[in-house]
Design a protein around this motif. Sequence first.
Motif, mmCIF file in Angstrom:
data_model
loop_
_atom_site.group_PDB
_atom_site.id
_atom_site.type_symbol
_atom_site.label_atom_id
_atom_site.label_comp_id
_atom_site.label_asym_id
_atom_site.label_seq_id
_atom_site.Cartn_x
_atom_site.Cartn_y
_atom_site.Cartn_z
ATOM 1 N N PHE A 174 54.344 5.563 -5.576
ATOM 2 C CA PHE A 174 52.935 5.561 -5.192
ATOM 3 C C PHE A 174 52.648 4.518 -4.115
ATOM 4 N N PHE A 221 57.559 8.133 1.303
ATOM 5 C CA PHE A 221 56.593 8.447 0.252
ATOM 6 C C PHE A 221 55.911 9.790 0.505
ATOM 7 N N GLU A 222 55.523 10.046 1.744
ATOM 8 C CA GLU A 222 54.805 11.287 2.044
ATOM 9 C C GLU A 222 55.664 12.516 1.786
ATOM 10 N N TYR A 230 55.728 12.838 -2.000
ATOM 11 C CA TYR A 230 54.441 13.284 -2.521
ATOM 12 C C TYR A 230 54.203 14.766 -2.237
ATOM 13 N N GLU A 231 54.593 15.221 -1.062
ATOM 14 C CA GLU A 231 54.430 16.630 -0.707
ATOM 15 C C GLU A 231 55.213 17.523 -1.658
ATOM 16 N N GLY A 259 54.151 15.245 -5.820
ATOM 17 C CA GLY A 259 53.003 14.431 -6.201
ATOM 18 C C GLY A 259 53.496 13.013 -6.420
ATOM 19 N N TYR A 260 52.991 12.335 -7.430
ATOM 20 C CA TYR A 260 53.405 10.957 -7.694
ATOM 21 C C TYR A 260 54.624 10.859 -8.614
ATOM 22 N N ARG A 283 51.111 16.763 -9.734
ATOM 23 C CA ARG A 283 50.428 16.808 -8.442
ATOM 24 C C ARG A 283 48.920 16.596 -8.563
#
Length: 276
Positions: free
Chosen positions: A76, A108-109, A112-113, A116-117, A210
Amino acid sequence: MELLEGTDIVFHPNDFIRNPLLYNTTQIGHVVCGEKHSVSRNGYSSFGIYSVTEGTVKLTTKNGAFYAEKGDLLFFDQSEKHLVENGGTIPYEADFAYIFGPNVKEFFEIFYEKFGYVAHDFTPPSMKSVWKEIVKACRKNREDIYLTSSLLYGVLTEILKFCGKNEDVTDISAAISFVTENYDKAFTLDELAGSVSMDKYYLIRQFRARTGYTPKEYQNELRLNKAEKLLKTGNLSITEIAKETGFTDIRAFLALFKKRYGVSPSVYLKNLNPGK
């Protein structure tokens, strides 16, 4: 903050004066956190990585509540307001690092895509050995900042590799879109899973990771959002609003509305127009 015996952490007091091309941590180590443990942060320039080894870690952000259990990875952005706390009834343990450096945001992106976390049933293979080596070096005042950077980059690339391995998995966004487009219609979990060619139990875990909700909970959130808008227009009765938003049981609608807003739809409407 409730840190228990077994916690082993080092802090970097000079973390922001390092070479900007190197990876570094503000904190790294292993935490054992009691049932009442909670830490709230906002505006930090590092990213949290938690490899959960026991119990459940709960992350709350503006997007909802997310749970990482034993064997899961939590990743995160600390620049966003968030709360990390014990999400279960027993102490949780995690190998963790707060990392900053070149392109950590991009790592991270990508994560996350895809997830999620929370990535379920995955922890970076080198995570435990990395934190132990860095902690040991710092305790002896013998840290090699270039080695630290290399070790942290290794953890990030393991995460990136895991994201790549799962590129053949149907993106959970397709399921989110299905629920969003059909929020006012009745559908089963089997029908939702079939629409995106995904195992329904895997779907629930990824959907919750997500969005912070199960598919049904997410559908109800969308329905309540729409119901609130319709209430504000004042053109429909409460029964008509329930039907318009997909609720076939008026009692279920009233119960969910009161749980979300604290009052019944009629009282909510009266509060909007106190003079009427």
